[in-house]
Scaffold this motif. Structure first.
Motif: not given
Length: 275
Positions: A36-57
């Motif tokens: 569905s539509d991206l809400s502010g909470d969705d974007v924050r969730q996505y950014k948290a997931l992205l941040h977790t993944h990009v920490q990996q080598p």
């Protein structure tokens, strides 16, 4: 968000609740499903997931399942753009992007984004092929011998003091642009009116990190009002079409396209020669 470098599209579907779900995937794959539509909470969730993944080598893969989306609209453009910018900061860590959808427009998005996401493999899968899509993005990157290439962006000395000429031969990286940015800035500071010649020997795409190069956007806005004549030589067809489509927005600038065999004519039109 899903545009991944083509943020002018955002997503809307006729449902009452917004949803972005994380999908089961190997640790080096970021897999999400949009419903569905991206809400502010969705974007924050996505950014948290992205941040977790990009920490990996290790190298990463990205899967976006859009199977449940019904249509597109502008309703969530702002959060989508913010999510795109976050991804672009780390795009060089991703080897593959898979969009899962039975519609035709996601494939069009991938074709449009391809030249701007150099080094990333892009592919669309049908909704029934989600497991294949996940397997594809999860495949380990094949190790390759690192080859040091000459800069793809090279300034061309000319016989005209007011002509900025450059050649592109290969993928444009942030480093290659940063190496010539001070020279271009100094050139713009010296001249009120300029001509430009862009020769595309081989356009190999653009490194995503380049979009975040400090000072680049400001320099472009500063340069456009100064340009009297702009010669595009052997530009890719889509780029040539885009340039001429935007021509009415560029004031009094004269814009002409030349083929590779017409390079000499381009120099003649600008009353200059390479040195």
């Amino acid at each position: 968000m899903l545009a991944v470098g083509v943020p002018w599209f955002s997503l809307h579907c006729h449902r009452e609740t917004a949803m972005l779900q994380s999908l089961p995937a190997p640790s080096h794959v970021l897999a999400v499903q949009l419903s569905s539509d991206l809400s502010g909470d969705d974007v924050r969730q996505y950014k948290a997931l992205l941040h977790t993944h990009v920490q990996q080598p290790e190298r990463l893969g990205l899967l976006i399942d859009m199977s449940d989306l019904n249509d597109m609209a502008m309703g969530t453009l702002a959060p989508g753009v913010r999510a795109d910018l976050d991804l672009l900061k780390h795009a060089s860590q991703f080897d593959r992007l898979a969009l899962v959808s039975d519609k035709h427009w996601p494939g069009l998005l991938l074709r449009m984004a391809g030249p701007w996401l150099h080094g990333m493999q892009l592919r669309q899968f049908a909704s029934a092929e989600r497991e294949q899509a996940l397997q594809w993005v999860a495949e380990a990157a094949v190790e390759q011998t690192v080859v040091v290439l000459p800069p793809a962006l090279r300034l061309i000395p000319t016989t005209s003091e007011g002509l900025l000429a450059f050649e592109i031969d290969g993928p444009i990286s942030r480093a290659s642009v940063a190496s010539v940015l001070p020279q271009i800035q100094a050139f713009l500071d010296r001249h009120e009116h300029i001509d430009v010649l862009a020769h595309f020997k081989h356009f190999g795409g653009i490194e995503p990190a380049l979009y975040l190069q400090p000072g680049l956007l400001q320099m472009k806005f500063k340069a456009i009002p100064k340009v009297a004549r702009y010669a595009l030589v052997a530009a890719p067809g889509w780029m040539d079409t885009l340039a001429h489509t935007l021509r009415p927005l560029l004031g009094d600038m004269q814009l002409r396209s030349f083929t590779e065999s017409e390079l000499a004519q381009a120099w003649e039109w600008l009353a200059a020669q390479p040195r």
